[in-house]
Structure formats: C-alpha cells, structure tokens
Enzyme design. Sequence first.
Site, PDB file in Angstrom:
ATOM      1  N   LYS A  47      20.378  16.772  18.195  1.00 42.13           N
ATOM      2  CA  LYS A  47      20.040  15.510  18.851  1.00 42.13           C
ATOM      3  C   LYS A  47      20.696  14.395  18.050  1.00 42.13           C
ATOM      4  CE  LYS A  47      15.569  16.021  21.093  1.00 42.13           C
ATOM      5  NZ  LYS A  47      15.688  15.410  22.420  1.00 42.13           N
ATOM      6  N   SER A  48      20.932  13.260  18.655  1.00 40.09           N
ATOM      7  CA  SER A  48      21.571  12.174  17.920  1.00 40.09           C
ATOM      8  C   SER A  48      20.635  11.654  16.831  1.00 40.09           C
ATOM      9  CB  SER A  48      21.947  11.047  18.867  1.00 40.09           C
ATOM     10  OG  SER A  48      22.976  11.475  19.732  1.00 40.09           O
ATOM     11  N   GLY A  74      15.263   7.986  24.669  1.00 39.12           N
ATOM     12  CA  GLY A  74      15.313   6.801  23.808  1.00 39.12           C
ATOM     13  C   GLY A  74      15.730   7.090  22.379  1.00 39.12           C
ATOM     14  N   LEU A  75      16.623   8.092  22.225  1.00 45.36           N
ATOM     15  CA  LEU A  75      17.179   8.389  20.898  1.00 45.36           C
ATOM     16  C   LEU A  75      16.104   8.633  19.848  1.00 45.36           C
ATOM     17  CD1 LEU A  75      20.153   5.817  20.819  1.00 45.36           C
ATOM     18  CD2 LEU A  75      20.341   8.289  21.168  1.00 45.36           C
ATOM     19  N   ASN A 127      27.877   9.490  18.949  1.00 48.54           N
ATOM     20  CA  ASN A 127      27.347   9.170  20.270  1.00 48.54           C
ATOM     21  C   ASN A 127      27.522   7.667  20.515  1.00 48.54           C
ATOM     22  OD1 ASN A 127      25.865   8.676  22.547  1.00 48.54           O
ATOM     23  ND2 ASN A 127      23.939   9.529  21.780  1.00 48.54           N
ATOM     24  N   CYS A 130      25.206   6.427  24.611  1.00 49.29           N
ATOM     25  CA  CYS A 130      23.869   6.555  25.188  1.00 49.29           C
ATOM     26  C   CYS A 130      23.667   5.433  26.203  1.00 49.29           C
ATOM     27  CB  CYS A 130      22.790   6.479  24.117  1.00 49.29           C
ATOM     28  SG  CYS A 130      21.142   6.552  24.839  1.00 49.29           S
ATOM     29  N   ASN A 192      29.171  11.473  28.527  1.00 51.11           N
ATOM     30  CA  ASN A 192      27.722  11.323  28.421  1.00 51.11           C
ATOM     31  C   ASN A 192      27.134  11.180  29.837  1.00 51.11           C
ATOM     32  OD1 ASN A 192      25.067  10.687  27.461  1.00 51.11           O
ATOM     33  ND2 ASN A 192      25.970   9.868  25.596  1.00 51.11           N
ATOM     34  N   GLY A 243      29.167  17.707  31.347  1.00 46.76           N
ATOM     35  CA  GLY A 243      28.628  17.042  32.525  1.00 46.76           C
ATOM     36  C   GLY A 243      28.391  18.028  33.657  1.00 46.76           C
ATOM     37  N   GLY A 265      24.071  21.629  28.736  1.00 53.10           N
ATOM     38  CA  GLY A 265      22.776  21.036  28.405  1.00 53.10           C
ATOM     39  C   GLY A 265      21.766  21.291  29.494  1.00 53.10           C
TER      40      GLY A 265
END
Lengths: 305, 269
Positions: A47-48, A74-75, A127, A130, A192, A243, A265
Amino acid sequence: MQEPDLSVEIAGFKMKNPLMLASGILGISIASLRKVFEAGAGAVITKSIGYKARVGYDNPTLVEVHGGYLNAIGLSNPGVKEFYDELSNSKIDDLPLVVSLFGAKPSEFKEMVSILDELNIRAYELNLSCPHVKGFGIEVGQDPKAIREVVKSTKEETKKPLFVKLSPNVSDIVKIAKVAENSGADALTIMNTVRAMSIDIETFRPILANKIGGLSGPVIKPIAVRCVYEVSRSVRIPIIGCGGITSWQDAIEFFLAGARAVQIGTAIAYEGLNVFEKIKKGIRDYLIMKEKESVRDIVGLSHGF
Amino acid sequence: MVSNRPRITRVLDVIEESSTVRSLLFKDKLCSKAKPGQFIMVWIPGVDEIPMSISIMRDDQAGLTVRKVGEASTALFNMKVGSMIGIRGPYGNSFNPIIGKVMIVGAGTGLAPLMPLLEILTNKSASIDMIVGGKTMEEFIFMDKIKEILSKTESKIVVTTEDGSYGIKGLVTDAILPILKKKRFDMIYTCGPELMMKKVFEMAQEFNLPVQASLERVMKCGIGICGSCCIGKYNVCKDGPVFDSSKLKEVKDEFGLFRRDHSGKRVIF
C-alpha cells in the site's frame, strides 16, 4: 515446443513472471504480501506509504458499480517509521517487494527513501496519482514541475529502480509521462484509478464518505489500454500496465499495447488469489499457440498496425 | 450483478437489550438466510459504515445488536423505527454447528453472532454448556432468550460477573476450568473480547479440544481486498470472522497480542 519464458526485467528488477500485485490491495502486512507472492505473483507492491501515519477516510470506503469498484480509502498507512520497523522485523529477502510511496513534497519522498533504502526492497513505485486525497497524488501528478522535483530528488537518494505511477485524470498523459522519463523515472506504471462517483438514490447521498473516489476494475480497462498504447509509443522506459486486468486475455492486450509487465488488483475481488495462476497459465498457452518464445516477444506488437 | 453495494432498508423494530445495547430489526432476504456467525457492513448514512454480526434471523427479517461506544455505534444505537440503513453482505465464513457436546463462551455483544448458532445447536447438539461473562449485571443481554432456547435441550448455563453482581464473581475463563475438568466436549464456540478468547483457546489446547472463535479487526472493504482486517496471512472479513483451532494456531503471533488500527499501525492488546 519448449516452455515459453515468462520472466521479465524492469530497470534491472528481475521478475519470474510479469504479474504484479497492484498497490493498495492487501498490502498492509508482509504476511499478506507473502501470501500473494506464494499465490503466483512475480512481484508485490505495498500500500502507499507516507511520511506520517494516516487513518484514511471514514467508511464507506468502497462500493461496487457495474464493471468495477469505486474506492476512497484515503491513503491510510502507518507512516514510514512504523513501516520500516515492520519490514526490518520481517523476512523479506526472498520476496520481490516493491514499496509504493506518496508524499506532499519532494523532501518527504527523499526522507522516506533514506529510511527504507537499506532494506532489501527491489524497487519503489511513486504514487503521483491518487485521485482523491487533496495535496497528495494527483495534485502532484498533473503538475510537470512537481513531478520533476519529486522524481529527481528521490532518484538522488537511491540506486534502486523508480517506477512512477501515473494518473489518467490528466489532459495529456503522454506529456506527463515524458516529464517523468526525463526526470529519471526507470519505468512508468500506467495507470491509477479514474476519478468517479456513485450516489444512492434512496438517501440522495454520495455513497463514499469522501464522495469522490477512484474507479477500478474491468470498466476502466479500455482507458488503461489506450494510455499504455499512447505512452509506450512516446517513451523509451518500460511500462507496467494496470487497470482492470481480470483475465489472461486482458493481460495479453496490455502486452500488445506496449506494457512489459502488468499489475492486478481489483480482479482479486472477483476471482480470489487464484487469478495469478489462471492468468499465468493463459499467457503461457497463448505464447505456445502464437509460437512465441517469451512474453517479451509480444510487447508492443500492436504498434505495427 | 452488483452485490457489494448498500441495500437500503428501514429499521422495523428497536429492541432495548440493556441501557447501552439495542437490537435493530430490518427486512432483508439475504441476511435472513445468512449462516450463523456471518456479518454485514452497515451503512449509517452520513456517519460511517461498520461491520456488525447478524444476531437475529427470522422469516424475511434480520437483526443486529449494537452497543453504543463510538460515534458510529451510537448513531446506530439511536436509530428509530423507520430510519434508513444500508446493508452489504452477509460476508465471511460461519460457525460450523456440530452434533455432540458443545460449550459456548460469550461475553458482552460477543453474544450477538452466537445467538443464531445457539438456535441451530439446540436442534443438533447432545448438550450445550453456555458460559456467559460480563463486568457487571447491567451489561448482560439476551439472558431471557438464552434461557428460553436452552430450555429445549440438555443444557447448563453459568454466569460470571467481575463485580459479583450476577452469578459467580470472577472472569468467565475462571468458570470454565472446573467444567473442562469434569466433562469432555466436542467443540467450544466463543466470541467476546479477544483476550478472553485467547484464554479460552489456550485452555482448550490444554484439554485438546477444538475451538471456533469469531474475531474482530478494523474493516473497510469487507470483501477481502483492502487488507485492513489482516491477521497473519488471513483477512478476518473473508477468511473469518470464525477461526478454528488450526487457523488460530497459524495466527498465534498476532491473536490476543496485537491488532491494527485504521492506519495499519500495530496496537498491542
């Protein structure tokens, strides 16, 4: 015919197969990432991670729509120091681990990389895309000057490959891609999620707590294929497609469009972790059918028409 | 078909379980046919979306049981008949009801997912030993209903409170040991505070008894992709919430030791 070669290399980072776990999915703990690796991924992306801990948005953070999912997590992340602690206490040497990073300014990226760089991380993915957190992500990713500064200053801090993840939410992705390439990016992850929204008609309310989120899944695949196609014709660095890939046919389409590897993903929501083995087998059978020795031999083949 | 999207339904009834706990009844076909131990994501429009166990299933209705603790649970607690909520799910695996002698250990709102199980077990099990714990008598919920269900089968009920205001004074885990010494069980089901479940699991290990425990973690997506609810290599939302003994052993480095907060940071119990 001999077994086709599925291995790929991106800026010196060698992967046994071209399938990567996309950032944001399952990547909170090393145990989860390892599980995805063991399920057949060639690389896994966290995850970022940001400089400071973030709890992210309230729920609902995810809602299904036709052909995909909309999310605004929300990161959320524990911050680079806690993350460093967790990584340094985990066995990661055999894990093809890529760390995704986000930040509000170049100094944050630099600082994070200086903390993490001694660990056996194979590459970083920045990233810069986002779509739903103000001040981070897309606000950096659509500003050529900000991209240049972030990529350049991160590059100064590490010898590891830098992937830059770009957003489709820009007027000209090719222009942005070129800026990233010229600033020192070793590869580009395209793309993204797409800024999107869903409203509940009974309560009149946007469903996501953040109202706007990022759309992923099969519904965005043609956009991603187009972005990969356009960008790969204008840059020299490798492209990682991302994507809506849920089947081997989808993956092949991205290779033909010009991607050297692909990220998976949302497909996990539909197919579970078996999706990696399924797609791998499909690619292998396709390469045999088309009499290609390596997955590398089909990258960008659509450009000839 | 799009299934992971809130289905809007109205609260049909509000049942006062204690001064801080209420059950909300709503109409939802899918939830009314859920398996015991499954959970739902409940959208409280404008506030939050939180995971809740299904505690009631009847006809085409289902119910949840909420204790007011934080902002979201208080908003849910305060819902009136006619209020709109959104439901996703049912999600996760479920308790596996067995035929034999079973022990059920629950505390607080941990009883919620155990109630549908209890009803199934009544028609199935040879005997049920139900151990219910709490801090004080005020906190007890479902007691009349538990007694009524248990009256239909060979059963025993033991109640403990930390302050001695109801039943035996002490922890629920203190009450278990003498029972385990006297009687052989085929399964122990448990839901409640994680440290309690950990203790139950350890005692069960000593007596070589299998356990099914319903775990709780921070949940966001509910469908096994965001990873917020990870414990070891598992996601509580998809691989759980019910963990059997072998899975509990696999997550022994986390179970009862730490959980993760909304940022993913590890927090010690």
